[in-house]
Design an enzyme around this catalytic site. Sequence first.
Site, PDB file in Angstrom:
ATOM      1  N   ASP A  93       1.780  -7.260 -11.688  1.00 25.13           N
ATOM      2  CA  ASP A  93       2.185  -5.862 -11.635  1.00 25.13           C
ATOM      3  C   ASP A  93       2.443  -5.418 -13.070  1.00 25.13           C
ATOM      4  OD1 ASP A  93       5.685  -6.298 -10.661  1.00 25.13           O
ATOM      5  OD2 ASP A  93       4.535  -6.972 -12.371  1.00 25.13           O
ATOM      6  N   GLY A  95       5.197  -4.207 -14.397  1.00 25.54           N
ATOM      7  CA  GLY A  95       6.569  -4.318 -14.899  1.00 25.54           C
ATOM      8  C   GLY A  95       7.372  -3.067 -14.609  1.00 25.54           C
ATOM      9  N   GLY A  96       6.707  -1.973 -14.336  1.00 23.24           N
ATOM     10  CA  GLY A  96       7.402  -0.704 -14.108  1.00 23.24           C
ATOM     11  C   GLY A  96       8.318  -0.750 -12.904  1.00 23.24           C
ATOM     12  N   PHE A  97       7.839  -1.355 -11.845  1.00 21.91           N
ATOM     13  CA  PHE A  97       8.610  -1.377 -10.600  1.00 21.91           C
ATOM     14  C   PHE A  97       9.943  -2.097 -10.796  1.00 21.91           C
ATOM     15  CE2 PHE A  97       8.927  -0.762  -6.137  1.00 21.91           C
ATOM     16  CZ  PHE A  97       9.540  -1.877  -5.598  1.00 21.91           C
ATOM     17  N   ASP A 147       3.414   2.440 -14.342  1.00 23.33           N
ATOM     18  CA  ASP A 147       3.659   3.639 -13.533  1.00 23.33           C
ATOM     19  C   ASP A 147       5.139   3.764 -13.211  1.00 23.33           C
ATOM     20  OD1 ASP A 147       3.834   1.382 -11.851  1.00 23.33           O
ATOM     21  OD2 ASP A 147       3.337   2.585 -10.088  1.00 23.33           O
ATOM     22  N   GLN A 192       0.211   7.665  -7.161  1.00 27.67           N
ATOM     23  CA  GLN A 192       1.567   8.003  -6.772  1.00 27.67           C
ATOM     24  C   GLN A 192       1.553   9.367  -6.061  1.00 27.67           C
ATOM     25  OE1 GLN A 192       4.128   6.105  -6.724  1.00 27.67           O
ATOM     26  NE2 GLN A 192       3.651   4.435  -8.131  1.00 27.67           N
ATOM     27  N   GLY A 219       4.292   3.640  -4.463  1.00 25.73           N
ATOM     28  CA  GLY A 219       5.249   4.586  -3.910  1.00 25.73           C
ATOM     29  C   GLY A 219       5.365   4.554  -2.400  1.00 25.73           C
ATOM     30  N   ASP A 269       0.667  -7.304  -0.912  1.00 25.14           N
ATOM     31  CA  ASP A 269       1.565  -8.373  -1.372  1.00 25.14           C
ATOM     32  C   ASP A 269       2.981  -8.065  -0.927  1.00 25.14           C
ATOM     33  OD1 ASP A 269       2.117  -6.208  -3.537  1.00 25.14           O
ATOM     34  OD2 ASP A 269       3.641  -7.771  -3.865  1.00 25.14           O
ATOM     35  N   CYS A 307       0.613 -22.411  15.995  1.00 21.96           N
ATOM     36  CA  CYS A 307       0.331 -22.615  14.569  1.00 21.96           C
ATOM     37  C   CYS A 307       0.029 -24.085  14.286  1.00 21.96           C
ATOM     38  CB  CYS A 307       1.544 -22.167  13.740  1.00 21.96           C
ATOM     39  SG  CYS A 307       1.316 -22.346  11.968  1.00 21.96           S
ATOM     40  N   CYS A 309       0.004 -25.311  11.101  1.00 12.61           N
ATOM     41  CA  CYS A 309       0.398 -25.583   9.708  1.00 12.61           C
ATOM     42  C   CYS A 309       1.186 -26.890   9.616  1.00 12.61           C
ATOM     43  CB  CYS A 309       1.224 -24.426   9.151  1.00 12.61           C
ATOM     44  SG  CYS A 309       2.975 -24.452   9.570  1.00 12.61           S
ATOM     45  N   CYS A 312       4.624 -26.732  11.436  1.00  9.66           N
ATOM     46  CA  CYS A 312       4.559 -26.727  12.895  1.00  9.66           C
ATOM     47  C   CYS A 312       3.953 -28.001  13.466  1.00  9.66           C
ATOM     48  CB  CYS A 312       3.756 -25.518  13.360  1.00  9.66           C
ATOM     49  SG  CYS A 312       4.574 -23.964  12.962  1.00  9.66           S
ATOM     50  N   HIS A 338       5.391 -22.195   6.278  1.00  7.67           N
ATOM     51  CA  HIS A 338       4.899 -21.646   7.541  1.00  7.67           C
ATOM     52  C   HIS A 338       4.680 -20.146   7.466  1.00  7.67           C
ATOM     53  CE1 HIS A 338       4.460 -20.415  11.697  1.00  7.67           C
ATOM     54  NE2 HIS A 338       5.412 -19.533  11.448  1.00  7.67           N
TER      55      HIS A 338
HETATM   56  N1  DPZ Z   1       6.325  -0.826  -2.870  1.00  9.26           N
HETATM   57  C1  DPZ Z   1       5.894  -0.999  -4.160  1.00  9.26           C
HETATM   58  C2  DPZ Z   1       5.882  -2.277  -4.694  1.00  9.26           C
HETATM   59  C3  DPZ Z   1       5.475  -2.476  -5.991  1.00  9.26           C
HETATM   60  N2  DPZ Z   1       5.484  -3.752  -6.509  1.00  9.26           N
HETATM   61  C4  DPZ Z   1       5.055  -1.394  -6.792  1.00  9.26           C
HETATM   62  C5  DPZ Z   1       4.613  -1.545  -8.161  1.00  9.26           C
HETATM   63  O1  DPZ Z   1       4.588  -2.650  -8.729  1.00  9.26           O
HETATM   64  N3  DPZ Z   1       4.243  -0.461  -8.849  1.00  9.26           N
HETATM   65  N4  DPZ Z   1       4.270   0.791  -8.332  1.00  9.26           N
HETATM   66  C6  DPZ Z   1       4.657   0.990  -7.059  1.00  9.26           C
HETATM   67  O2  DPZ Z   1       4.659   2.159  -6.617  1.00  9.26           O
HETATM   68  C7  DPZ Z   1       5.069  -0.108  -6.238  1.00  9.26           C
HETATM   69  C8  DPZ Z   1       5.496   0.085  -4.919  1.00  9.26           C
END
Ligand code: DPZ
Length: 372
Positions: A93, A95-97, A147, A192, A219, A269, A307, A309, A312, A338
């Site tokens: 990512d 780093g902004g978040f 962002d 965004q 967002g 993620d 499962c 795995c 399990c 798991h």
């Molecule tokens: N739910 C979200 C999880 C995130 N890791 C991010 C992000 O890393 N950047 N910008 C985002 O808007 C954002 C939203």
Amino acid sequence: MPLKYELIKKDKYTNARVGVIHTASGDIPTPIFMPVGTVGTVKTMTVDDLKEMGAKIILGNTYHLYLKPGMDIMKKAGGLHKFMNWDRPILTDSGGFQVFSLADNRKISEDGVMFRSHIDGSKHFFTPEKSIEIQNDIHSDIMMSFDECVDANASYDYVKNSMERTLRWAKRGLDYHKANSHPDQSLFGIVQGGMFKDLREISARETVAMDFDGYSIGGLSVGETKEEMIDILNFTTPLLPEDKPRYNMGVGTPDYLFESFEAGIDMADCVLPTRIARNGTALTSEGRVVIKNATYKEDFSPLDPECDCYTCSNYSRAYLRHLVNAKEILGARLLSYHNLYFLLKMCENIREAIMNDSFLDYKKEFYEKYGY
Ligand SMILES: Nc1cc(N)c2c(=O)[nH][nH]c(=O)c2c1
């Protein structure tokens, strides 16, 4: 070469699709869930665990890695792949978040964000260019633009101004990336615009016009209702090019993953599977299981009867409950394994369902058993 997205098949009845993202570090089948390895580790998992469960790509958090171990060590190690011995794709990512959600004393300006570390209070300044520089030092395969992620209740005027600044930051980061990144590294733009469709449309149109290697929807999963998330997701996703990967950030519950992939999202993620595991909760085909409940004290059946795995196949609910109640690290490890396996296997089943034009049938069957 930067990544290439290959569209394999679109579902007959929804916007879901199967594809492959080809990167220099390996191929990524989509739709895919990406385990989060915040500071260079998917908590309690070895890289062999991750490969055994079918993880094709993991995340690293730029803010956290920048603070610990720091870029001096990262550069001396030759990047994160070598540092953690992971030879498959890594997405980072921007780093902004984390700057906005973790750091203290943040001061945002047109140039970037001044913040104090949540670890020792030291002062730092992130700009769009600095974010790409750090992601370059990490040797990230897929990087994110810097962002501002605004929360779901932000006002229209704040979201509009923030989105417009995020667009200006995206251009600055893209220019720095073109001049400084390795040719094998890819950069995503982030859409965004909060809960406002007119702002989402402007953000998507302007971000796509910059021609990134892929596009994230930011967002979302920031406090809005499920209905709002789905509404904005289904409005925004079709605005993104079909020939590039689409990534819904911060999404990890089974239903949010199903809704994302149904909308045409390829990647998602979330820290959820490992975070709830450490608190003794498992995702199973029959819904969530809070293993420390007394119900499981003498339940010697597998965690999830459907499962296969490692957890399990080798341990009972009673034993897992014992480990969690005794605060044994093995409990967190076995439940993490798991939960990650469960989501990765669910994605594999979704890919197969799309190939057979039975995505909606699989979704219905999964929801009924899971208890949605
Ligand atoms: N739910 C979200 C999880 C995130 N890791 C991010 C992000 O890393 N950047 N910008 C985002 O808007 C954002 C939203």
